[in-house]
Each structure stands twice: as C-alpha cells, then as structure tokens.
Design an enzyme around this catalytic site. Structure first.
Site, mmCIF file in Angstrom:
data_model
loop_
_atom_site.group_PDB
_atom_site.id
_atom_site.type_symbol
_atom_site.label_atom_id
_atom_site.label_comp_id
_atom_site.label_asym_id
_atom_site.label_seq_id
_atom_site.Cartn_x
_atom_site.Cartn_y
_atom_site.Cartn_z
ATOM 1 N N ASN A 37 21.286 86.722 59.286
ATOM 2 C CA ASN A 37 22.710 86.376 59.401
ATOM 3 C C ASN A 37 23.270 85.797 58.108
ATOM 4 O O ASN A 37 24.354 85.228 58.094
ATOM 5 C CB ASN A 37 22.931 85.400 60.550
ATOM 6 N N ASP A 38 22.506 85.913 57.009
ATOM 7 C CA ASP A 38 22.901 85.508 55.663
ATOM 8 C C ASP A 38 22.827 83.997 55.432
ATOM 9 O O ASP A 38 23.273 83.498 54.399
ATOM 10 C CB ASP A 38 24.315 85.999 55.313
ATOM 11 N N HIS A 130 34.354 68.060 33.259
ATOM 12 C CA HIS A 130 35.596 68.574 32.692
ATOM 13 C C HIS A 130 36.677 67.503 32.651
ATOM 14 O O HIS A 130 37.473 67.447 31.707
ATOM 15 C CB HIS A 130 36.078 69.780 33.504
ATOM 16 N N ASP A 169 42.959 70.783 23.067
ATOM 17 C CA ASP A 169 44.074 70.087 23.713
ATOM 18 C C ASP A 169 43.891 68.584 23.563
ATOM 19 O O ASP A 169 42.831 68.094 23.147
ATOM 20 C CB ASP A 169 44.187 70.469 25.189
ATOM 21 N N LYS A 192 48.628 71.848 23.924
ATOM 22 C CA LYS A 192 48.375 72.930 24.876
ATOM 23 C C LYS A 192 49.139 72.738 26.166
ATOM 24 O O LYS A 192 49.254 71.629 26.685
ATOM 25 C CB LYS A 192 46.867 72.998 25.155
ATOM 26 N N ARG A 194 49.065 74.620 29.997
ATOM 27 C CA ARG A 194 48.440 75.637 30.852
ATOM 28 C C ARG A 194 49.486 76.259 31.760
ATOM 29 O O ARG A 194 50.134 75.568 32.548
ATOM 30 C CB ARG A 194 47.300 75.043 31.665
ATOM 31 N N ASP A 218 34.952 72.093 22.474
ATOM 32 C CA ASP A 218 35.472 72.035 23.837
ATOM 33 C C ASP A 218 34.320 71.737 24.779
ATOM 34 O O ASP A 218 33.140 71.838 24.397
ATOM 35 C CB ASP A 218 36.139 73.359 24.206
#
Length: 310
Positions: A37-38, A130, A169, A192, A194, A218
């Site tokens: 069933n994964d 991040h 940035d 910068k 986004r 970065d």
C-alpha cells in the site's frame, strides 16, 4: 558515558559513512521496507537502549519520503528506549517555509519541527538554515552550524587582493559579511525582490564590484534563479571574474550545467546534499569533519559554539 549509536537514512549514505569514519564508530544498520500500500516501515537493527542515538538524514529529494523515513527512525529509537534521540539534518529543506506571506498557507518550517519533536527527537543538529528564525520553531535544543569555515578555507590560498564577497540579497548579507571577515575582504549585496518561486528581480548591487574578482556567497542553489539574475547585474557592473559558493548545492532542473555554461570561473558547494553529477568547474567540500566534531561534542556535553571560532 552512554554509548553512541549512529544510524543513517537512505537520503545520503555516503555522508553518513564519512561521519562515522571521522567518529571512528560503526554505522548501525537500518532496514527500510515498503509495503504494497506504499507505506514505509523502518527498523533500527542495533541496540538503542540507553544509547545516545544520532539519526543522519538530510531532507533532500524526494523530500517527503526522506522526511517520513526520519520520523519513523526517531519513533523507532524512542520506542527502543534510547537515552536521547538526535536528528542530524544537514539540509533542512522546509527552512524556506518560514512565514505566512499569503492568505491560507501553512508555515511548513514550524510544522515539520513540531512533527520531529512529536516523533521523539530530543535535539537537532543542522547547517545553514535558510531563515535564522526557523531555529526558534523547535521546542528542543538546536545546534545550528554553518560552513563558512570550510568555504573560506577553500578560497584563502588564492590571490584575493582584488576580491569582494557579494551576497545575492540583504537577507544573507550578515553571513556574507562574516565570510568576508574571515578572508579580510569587503562585502557587497544585491537589492533583490522575489516575484515568485521562479522569478526574482535584482535592481542594483550595493557596493563596489567594478573590476573586482567577485565571490558570490549564498546558503543554497536550487534552480539558480537568483544567481543567474545576479550574474546579469555583475556583468553590467563590469566585474572582472565571478566565482559562486554555497552551502547546499541542490542544483535542480539542470542548474549546475546551466550555471557552468556561463562565464563563472568556479562553483563551490558542500556535500550536505548528494550530487549525482560532476563538472570541471564544480568543487565539493566535505562538512563531515565539522558534523562529526559537533556530534562528538554533543555526546560528551562539550561546547559546540567553539566550532564557530575563526
């Protein structure tokens, strides 16, 4: 002192093996099954009782598969009476999901942190989140390392008399400045904006890059959207040469080949994510020694912050 037990998931077996080699400890076996069933099942095939367990698993593609595998490993270690369960996540992919910037969206970085703790994780070791605020999403201790030492060590032997460090940035400018201090260099940053996940706009570069050897720094390169936009501005500013460096080299959608096809002189990243491709312009630095040292210090109850010293 409790015995250390290191288990590695399927995301990056080479990094796990290298860390165990530096620690001079055996890598404990993990059995991963997939049912019809994964659904996944994980079995830690070594004694965890009263051990200091370290589970090494970066959240790399396929991220969701590797995340569930890590959650199952943590649950298995807790159920096996581990004294402490430490999740070593060199790349925490959900660090990008750090804020509610549109209606009715989830803050994935916090949700995944809660899931890890619920699964039984007592401590997290990671590199270059991040967004720094993701550190605060966890209700357990987090040791947040960076790879500035490794990256700076790579560039230090060069002639840097005309070099400058450039952050894509302002959000990463603080880390770029710390990197520049290690090399005794000036720093600049891109202005910068986004637009979407696949589009950014860099309107200007704050700082002097004309006629200089630029080191772009970065935290990660995925599609390379930001880097390609920055390269256009650096050409307009007539930078003499450009090298690109990052901690997490993800290189989705053939980004490595596309970046190498430009006029960049070198691409440098670390091995927080596995790379299945090579290129003459690419240099991969190992963070296994740093992670092994951090694991050893965590196990022995020593300071991890001293790893940040110049």
């Amino acid at each position: 002192m409790r015995e250390i037990a290191v288990f590695g998931g399927s995301a990056h077996p080479a990094l796990t093996a290298e860390i165990c080699s530096y620690l001079d400890v055996p890598q404990r076996p993990v059995l991963l099954k997939r049912f019809a069933n994964d659904c996944l099942e994980v079995q830690l095939q070594s004694n965890c009782r009263e051990r200091d367990v370290f589970l090494i698993q970066p959240l790399v593609r396929p991220v969701q598969e590797h995340l569930v595998e890590l959650l199952l490993m943590a649950d298995a270690a807790r159920g096996a009476s581990a004294a402490r369960v430490n999740a070593v996540i060199p790349h925490y992919a959900y660090g990008r999901s750090d804020k509610k910037d549109a209606p009715r969206i989830s803050i994935g970085g916090r949700l995944i942190a809660d899931l890890l703790v619920t699964a039984g994780v007592n401590r997290v070791l990671t590199l270059n989140l991040h967004s720094p605020q993701v550190h605060g999403f966890f209700s357990v201790p987090v040791d947040h390392l960076h790879a500035l030492r490794e990256l700076a060590g790579h560039f230090r032997p060069r002639d840097l008399s005309r070099a400058v460090v450039v952050s894509p940035d302002l959000g990463y400018a603080k880390s770029a400045a710390a990197f520049a201090r290690r090399l005794g260099l000036p720093v600049a940053a891109g202005a910068k904006e986004r637009i979407s996940d696949t589009e950014v706009r860099i309107t200007a570069i704050i700082g002097d890059v004309a006629g200089r050897d630029v080191i772009v720094l970065d935290d990660e390169i995925s599609r390379g959207t930001t880097v390609f936009e920055l390269l256009d501005r650096l050409r307009e500013e007539e930078a003499r040469s450009v090298a690109v460096a990052c901690t997490h080299g993800l290189f989705a959608d053939n980004a490595l080949d596309k970046l190498a096809a430009t006029d960049v002189t070198e691409i440098v990243c670390t091995n927080t994510a596995p790379l299945d491709t090579e290129h003459p312009k690419l240099t991969v630095l190992s963070v296994a020694p740093a992670l092994a040292e951090a694991i050893s210090r965590i196990h022995d109850g020593e300071s991890v912050s001293s790893l940040f010293d110049h």
